[in-house]
Structure formats: structure tokens, C-alpha cells
Design a protein around this motif. Structure first.
Motif, PDB file in Angstrom:
ATOM      1  N   PRO A  75     -12.073   2.222 -19.036  1.00 34.46           N
ATOM      2  CA  PRO A  75     -11.184   0.871 -18.810  1.00 34.46           C
ATOM      3  C   PRO A  75     -12.053  -0.353 -18.025  1.00 34.46           C
ATOM      4  CG  PRO A  75     -10.358   2.718 -16.863  1.00 34.46           C
ATOM      5  CD  PRO A  75     -11.307   3.256 -17.293  1.00 34.46           C
ATOM      6  N   ARG A  76     -13.085  -1.048 -18.318  1.00 39.37           N
ATOM      7  CA  ARG A  76     -14.348  -2.154 -17.626  1.00 39.37           C
ATOM      8  C   ARG A  76     -13.400  -2.827 -17.385  1.00 39.37           C
ATOM      9  NH1 ARG A  76     -19.157   0.983 -17.978  1.00 39.37           N
ATOM     10  NH2 ARG A  76     -19.349   3.060 -19.817  1.00 39.37           N
ATOM     11  N   ARG A  77     -12.719  -3.448 -18.259  1.00 37.32           N
ATOM     12  CA  ARG A  77     -12.728  -4.656 -17.930  1.00 37.32           C
ATOM     13  C   ARG A  77     -10.915  -4.945 -17.432  1.00 37.32           C
ATOM     14  NH1 ARG A  77     -15.497  -8.158 -17.332  1.00 37.32           N
ATOM     15  NH2 ARG A  77     -14.433  -9.896 -17.773  1.00 37.32           N
ATOM     16  N   TRP A  78     -10.831  -3.778 -16.791  1.00 34.17           N
ATOM     17  CA  TRP A  78      -9.152  -3.129 -15.722  1.00 34.17           C
ATOM     18  C   TRP A  78      -9.640  -3.403 -14.371  1.00 34.17           C
ATOM     19  CZ3 TRP A  78      -4.685  -3.945 -17.771  1.00 34.17           C
ATOM     20  CH2 TRP A  78      -5.041  -4.469 -20.104  1.00 34.17           C
ATOM     21  N   MET A  79      -8.654  -4.155 -13.630  1.00 37.27           N
ATOM     22  CA  MET A  79      -8.412  -3.853 -12.186  1.00 37.27           C
ATOM     23  C   MET A  79      -7.880  -3.747 -11.802  1.00 37.27           C
ATOM     24  SD  MET A  79     -10.700  -4.362  -9.575  1.00 37.27           S
ATOM     25  CE  MET A  79     -12.092  -4.574 -10.440  1.00 37.27           C
ATOM     26  N   ASP A  93       8.592   1.388  -2.567  1.00 39.79           N
ATOM     27  CA  ASP A  93       9.066   0.854  -2.766  1.00 39.79           C
ATOM     28  C   ASP A  93       8.659   0.121  -4.394  1.00 39.79           C
ATOM     29  OD1 ASP A  93      10.841   0.388  -1.158  1.00 39.79           O
ATOM     30  OD2 ASP A  93       9.870  -1.520  -0.272  1.00 39.79           O
ATOM     31  N   LEU A  94       7.408   0.977  -5.082  1.00 38.39           N
ATOM     32  CA  LEU A  94       6.450   0.718  -5.785  1.00 38.39           C
ATOM     33  C   LEU A  94       7.012   1.536  -6.718  1.00 38.39           C
ATOM     34  CD1 LEU A  94       2.918  -0.552  -4.934  1.00 38.39           C
ATOM     35  CD2 LEU A  94       5.027  -1.275  -6.047  1.00 38.39           C
ATOM     36  N   ARG A  95       7.817   2.982  -6.103  1.00 34.45           N
ATOM     37  CA  ARG A  95       7.996   4.317  -6.882  1.00 34.45           C
ATOM     38  C   ARG A  95       6.466   4.895  -8.078  1.00 34.45           C
ATOM     39  NH1 ARG A  95      14.324   1.973  -9.372  1.00 34.45           N
ATOM     40  NH2 ARG A  95      14.949   1.896  -7.378  1.00 34.45           N
ATOM     41  N   GLY A  96       6.058   4.935  -7.523  1.00 28.00           N
ATOM     42  CA  GLY A  96       4.625   5.573  -7.735  1.00 28.00           C
ATOM     43  C   GLY A  96       3.774   4.949  -9.419  1.00 28.00           C
ATOM     44  N   PHE A  97       4.068   3.600  -9.564  1.00 29.46           N
ATOM     45  CA  PHE A  97       3.681   2.899 -10.447  1.00 29.46           C
ATOM     46  C   PHE A  97       2.619   1.532  -9.765  1.00 29.46           C
ATOM     47  CE2 PHE A  97       7.734   3.830 -12.532  1.00 29.46           C
ATOM     48  CZ  PHE A  97       7.258   4.326 -13.670  1.00 29.46           C
ATOM     49  N   VAL A  98       1.525   1.345 -10.485  1.00 28.67           N
ATOM     50  CA  VAL A  98       0.519   0.425 -10.494  1.00 28.67           C
ATOM     51  C   VAL A  98       0.848  -0.261 -11.617  1.00 28.67           C
ATOM     52  CG1 VAL A  98      -1.789   0.277  -9.532  1.00 28.67           C
ATOM     53  CG2 VAL A  98      -0.724   2.784  -8.628  1.00 28.67           C
ATOM     54  N   ARG A  99       0.112  -1.706 -10.744  1.00 30.34           N
ATOM     55  CA  ARG A  99      -0.033  -2.680 -11.512  1.00 30.34           C
ATOM     56  C   ARG A  99      -2.036  -2.554 -12.356  1.00 30.34           C
ATOM     57  NH1 ARG A  99       3.143  -7.923 -11.103  1.00 30.34           N
ATOM     58  NH2 ARG A  99       2.700  -8.042  -9.616  1.00 30.34           N
ATOM     59  N   PHE A 100      -2.105  -3.268 -13.329  1.00 33.58           N
ATOM     60  CA  PHE A 100      -3.550  -3.229 -13.463  1.00 33.58           C
ATOM     61  C   PHE A 100      -3.539  -4.668 -14.665  1.00 33.58           C
ATOM     62  CE2 PHE A 100      -3.392   1.109 -12.683  1.00 33.58           C
ATOM     63  CZ  PHE A 100      -4.790   0.899 -12.000  1.00 33.58           C
ATOM     64  N   PHE A 101      -4.562  -5.520 -13.960  1.00 28.39           N
ATOM     65  CA  PHE A 101      -4.776  -6.842 -14.726  1.00 28.39           C
ATOM     66  C   PHE A 101      -6.018  -6.887 -16.257  1.00 28.39           C
ATOM     67  CE2 PHE A 101      -6.646  -8.167 -11.111  1.00 28.39           C
ATOM     68  CZ  PHE A 101      -7.542  -9.268 -11.637  1.00 28.39           C
ATOM     69  N   HIS A 102      -6.188  -7.325 -16.911  1.00 25.22           N
ATOM     70  CA  HIS A 102      -7.660  -7.993 -18.014  1.00 25.22           C
ATOM     71  C   HIS A 102      -8.193  -8.675 -17.731  1.00 25.22           C
ATOM     72  CE1 HIS A 102      -9.854  -7.516 -21.309  1.00 25.22           C
ATOM     73  NE2 HIS A 102      -9.937  -5.805 -21.148  1.00 25.22           N
ATOM     74  N   VAL A 108      -1.371  -8.027 -18.183  1.00 27.37           N
ATOM     75  CA  VAL A 108      -0.880  -7.261 -16.865  1.00 27.37           C
ATOM     76  C   VAL A 108      -0.463  -6.075 -17.349  1.00 27.37           C
ATOM     77  CG1 VAL A 108       0.255  -6.472 -14.599  1.00 27.37           C
ATOM     78  CG2 VAL A 108      -0.829  -8.346 -15.188  1.00 27.37           C
ATOM     79  N   VAL A 109      -0.204  -4.293 -16.734  1.00 28.81           N
ATOM     80  CA  VAL A 109       0.424  -3.313 -17.204  1.00 28.81           C
ATOM     81  C   VAL A 109       0.432  -2.465 -15.809  1.00 28.81           C
ATOM     82  CG1 VAL A 109      -0.378  -2.936 -19.575  1.00 28.81           C
ATOM     83  CG2 VAL A 109      -1.592  -1.374 -17.570  1.00 28.81           C
ATOM     84  N   ARG A 110       1.712  -1.586 -16.159  1.00 26.57           N
ATOM     85  CA  ARG A 110       1.874  -0.820 -14.855  1.00 26.57           C
ATOM     86  C   ARG A 110       1.922   1.057 -15.827  1.00 26.57           C
ATOM     87  NH1 ARG A 110       7.522   0.083 -12.358  1.00 26.57           N
ATOM     88  NH2 ARG A 110       8.595   0.218 -13.946  1.00 26.57           N
ATOM     89  N   VAL A 111       0.886   1.652 -14.914  1.00 28.93           N
ATOM     90  CA  VAL A 111       0.685   2.802 -14.880  1.00 28.93           C
ATOM     91  C   VAL A 111       1.570   3.440 -13.805  1.00 28.93           C
ATOM     92  CG1 VAL A 111      -1.316   4.904 -15.069  1.00 28.93           C
ATOM     93  CG2 VAL A 111      -1.428   1.827 -15.725  1.00 28.93           C
TER      94      VAL A 111
END
Length: 451
Positions: A75-79, A93-102, A108-111
Motif C-alpha cells: 500500500p505505497r501511498r498509504w500512511m 480507547d482505539l479498540r484495536g483500530f488504526v487509521r490510514f490516509f492516502h 481515510v480508512v480504519r483497519v
């Protein structure tokens, strides 16, 4: 190219508009071709493409199990997006989720990445996350979108190879190994090799999947300045202050085997460019922009103008600055990022193209290091304030703008701790300080993680 019945072909006018194409009946070879074109753009679009129907999913390559081994799936353009407010990756508090943006669309997506509860993120290379497991220092390479992981040896295997040196504490000795710039190379046979530029040691370490330990380079590049990863290789600068001041740019290739077929070893750095400093007074960084590597520098002692050069031009002896970077925007500091304004996308309304964001150095009789967070417009040559608030003296105001988030990504010691960049804020870990080391961390007492 779309199979259809004779009845469909005879239909015209209003009746034809009522017909719907059965996209699921596309020929398998055609679906595979379309899928490869989608994958060339973005891996997440490819995942969504495969989710359209069972036929499309069966006709295309499954990402799972290949997310690290196949460079097309990186996912080269995702940070990873720094959350701020102390919400480090793995915070309850994030409950295992991390956000990434392109970096091209601003999407923005949650993983869901629950393993970050006991891992530290050291770096991001080609969108892959370089992880350090807390309890045994194992290094792992994760594709956050496919969940694929490549296991590498514990970082502690480098300790016996480090030459004796004065360290303030045992923790500080180990913490220098946590400040890295990583490069990833994948061979056609599926061997994944990771190089770690350890600028505090002026050396490079490397390991491949299946190795039992990391190997430290026998050579040093002193000083190892501004290392950057580009197309599986490492690049770094070295300033020479003699009769004629110069900047040398070196390329470090992945380890290779000799003709006898022995163990892989790391060749010494190759000097690909040697430029007199009269062409640019103060060099800032190397930065990837599109498919090229650029050198950014000030061109005068007053720090009033930035200039950019293609590394390919410098390697050929051509020292001619660029006049524009088109629809791109550069963010420069410890790590450098390029935001490209994709046509038709409205993801970065507050970020102007053809500009550079950085801590602008200011000539001062009191301090050579005085600077402000500003943006430089390549078209006009003008400096303007980059954002509201003074991010150097106090943390940026909340809610944080996307500019603050992106600039924080340029600082490893803030980015992986859930803190927004501020030069006067000490970026300390709020948890597990006896296991998590790193430049700028609160080290505390060291237990047996590296023993």
C-alpha cells in the motif's frame, strides 16, 4: 468486449436503456486484465474490485498470503495517521483500530490491527509497517490491509556486533537501534530483505526472512545523513568540509552473494554524485516525488529560497534546478513525504500544489537554528505561514488540521506515540517504558527484553 445476446444487440432507443449489463459474466481473462490495471493504481481499490462478485474474486489474484511477497500489493501511498491526544497505536480507547490516509486522494480508512497491543511501530516503508515486538525484540513486516506478516530476527542480535562505545546507560545503547530508516527488497524467489539505516551508528543492518540474526555492515558512512528509502535501496548524504565544500550522495544496494555463492553480504556504499556546495548553501533532504528522488536545499545564506534537483540529473553531472513539481506538495523534516493532488480529488483543499512545507530556517545573530513552520511557493518564491498556531513552541490547536497530521508523520518520535509534532514537547512513551525504547523516549529501567 462484453458478451451479450442477439436480442440485446437488436435493441435500440428507449428499450436499450432498460437493459442492464451482466458484469458478472465478463470473460475471466478480461476480469484478470482489469484487475491488474486496478492493482497498478491502489491495492485498496483492488480489494474492493475483488469484493464486487464471486466471479471477479475467483478470476483475480488473492491478496491474502502475498501482501508482502508481491510488491504490487504494497500500500505505497498509504500512511498511518497520527491520532494525537496521546492515542498511540494500540491504545485501549482505539479498540484495536488504526487509521490510514492516502497521500493522493486524502481518503481515510480504519483497519483493525489488534497485534499493536504488544508491538511498537518503528517505520513505514512502501506502506508496510516495520514492527518491534515488545517482549523479545523480534522485527516483523506487516501489510496492514492484507494482514500478511514476514518475521525477521530479534533486533537484540545486533548488540554483540556493536563496537565498544560510551553510552550513558544500557538503555541508551539499545535505544540507538530503534531509530531506523528501513528499505525493503523482494526477490523473484520470494526472499524479503530489509535494510535498516542506523544513522546514530553510521552503519546499516540487514536480514532476510529465515535468517537467525541481523548483520551489521562492516563499513561505516560517517556521518550517515538523512537516509531515505527509494525503490528497495537506501540513499544518504555526506558533507565534506575541506578546501572545497561538497556534498556526496551515496546509494546502498541490498545485500548480494558473490560468484562462489556464499552468504549474502552488503557492498560498501556507492557514491553516485559529488556536488560543490556553491550550487546550494544548505542541504535539507532527499525526498521521493512521483517516480524520482529529489534533493532539496537552500541556495543562499539568507535562507530565502529553496531549490530542487533531480538525483538522476546530479548523478549525470547536470546541476540544473527544477522550476516546478506540478501538482505535488512536499513535507520535509526527519522523514519526507510527497502529497500528490490527484485529478478529480478534493482530499486536500487546504494544501496548495507546487509548494514545500518545512521548518523554515531564519538567519539570526542569536541562534542559527531559529526557524518557523512555513510553506514555500515554488512558483512565486514566497514564504507564508503554514498553519494556525506555533507548532514549534506549543502543540498545534485542536482540532488538528490535516497539515498538522501530515507534518507529524515526518517525525518518527512523535508519529508512533500518538502525539502531534511540537519541538518543545518531549515525546515520551506513556506505557511500557521498560520495554519500548527509542530516540526521545522515557527509557526508565531496562528489563530482560534484550538479554
Amino acid at each position: 468486449m462484453i458478451p451479450c445476446s442477439r436480442k440485446f444487440c437488436r435493441l435500440t432507443g428507449r428499450d436499450a436503456g432498460k437493459m442492464s449489463v451482466d458484469w458478472a459474466s465478463l470473460d475471466q481473462d478480461l476480469v484478470e486484465l482489469i484487475g491488474s490495471l486496478v492493482l497498478a493504481g491502489d491495492v485498496l481499490d483492488y480489494v474492493n474490485f475483488r469484493a464486487a462478485c464471486p466471479h471477479w474474486r475467483a478470476s483475480t489474484i488473492r491478496p491474502g498470503g502475498r501482501g508482502v511477497l508481491d510488491p504490487r500489493l504494497h500500500p505505497r501511498r498509504w500512511m498511518m495517521l497520527p491520532e494525537g491526544h496521546g492515542l498511540y497505536p494500540g491504545h485501549p480507547d482505539l479498540r484495536g483500530f488504526v487509521r490510514f490516509f492516502h497521500l493522493s486522494t486524502g481518503n481515510v480508512v480504519r483497519v483493525h490491527l489488534p497485534l499493536l497491543d504488544d508491538h511498537t511501530i518503528l517505520d513505514s516503508v512502501d506502506g508496510l509497517l516495520l514492527l518491534h515486538r515488545d517482549h523479545d525484540t523480534a522485527i516483523r513486516l506487516l501489510n496492514p490491509f492484507t494482514g500478511d506478516i514476514i518475521d525477521l530476527p530479534p533486533l537484540a542480535t545486533l548488540l554483540p556486533q556493536m563496537e565498544p562505545r560510551h553510552y550513558h546507560s544500557e538503555a541508551s545503547k539499545r535505544s540507538v537501534l530503534m531509530r531506523v530508516c528501513a528499505a525493503v527488497a523482494v526477490s523473484p524467489t520470494g526472499t524479503v530483505t530489509v535494510m535498516l539505516a542506523l544513522d546514530l551508528l553510521d552503519r546499516v543492518a540487514y536480514a532476510s526472512n529465515g535468517d537467525q540474526r541481523w548483520t551489521l555492515s562492516s563499513w561505516k558512512l560517517r556521518p550517515l545523513l538523512k537516509p531515505v528509502s527509494f525503490q528497495g535501496k537506501l540513499y544518504a548524504m555526506q558533507f565534506i568540509f575541506k578546501d572545497i565544500q561538497k556534498v556526496h550522495i551515496y546509494q546502498i544496494d541490498p545485500p548480494c552473494t558473490d560468484a562462489a555463492g556464499g552468504l549474502p553480504h552488503l557492498q560498501p556504499p556507492v557514491k553516485i554524485s559529488e556536488c560543490p556546495m556553491e550550487k546550494f548553501r544548505h542541504t535539507i533532504s532527499l525526498v521521493e516525488c512521483g517516480s524520482e528522488l529529489l534533493l532539496v536545499a537552500y541556495n543562499d545564506a539568507s535562507f530565502s529560497k529553496l531549490v530542487l534537483y533531480r538525483l538522476a540529473d546530479l548523478a549525470n553531472g547536470k546541476i540544473e534546478p527544477l522550476t516546478s513539481i506540478g501538482d505535488n506538495t512536499l513535507f520535509l523534516d526527519e522523514r519526507c513525504l510527497c502529497v500528490s493532488h490527484k485529478k478529480g480529488s478534493k482530499g486536500f483543499p487546504s494544501i496548495s500544489p507546487n509548494t514545500i512545507f518545512c521548518n523554515h530556517r531564519l538567519p539570526s545573530a542569536l541562534s542559527f537554528l531559529e526557524s518557523r513552520f512555513e510553506q514555500y511557493h515554488l512558483g512565486t518564491g514566497a514564504w507564508t505561514v503554514a498553519s494556525d498556531g506555533d507548532v514549534r513552541q506549543i502543540p498545534p490547536p485542536s482540532p488538528h488540521t490535516l497539515i498538522h497530521h501530515i507534518f507529524t508523520c515526518c517525525h518518527h518520535k512523535y508519529w508512533n506515540k500518538g502525539l502531534m509534532y511540537c519541538s518543545e514537547t518531549q515525546p515520551t512513551w506513556s506505557v511500557k517504558v521498560d520495554l519500548r525504547f527509542g530516540f526521545g523516549s522515557m527509557l526508565g529501567n531496562v528489563k530482560s527484553a534484550y538479554s
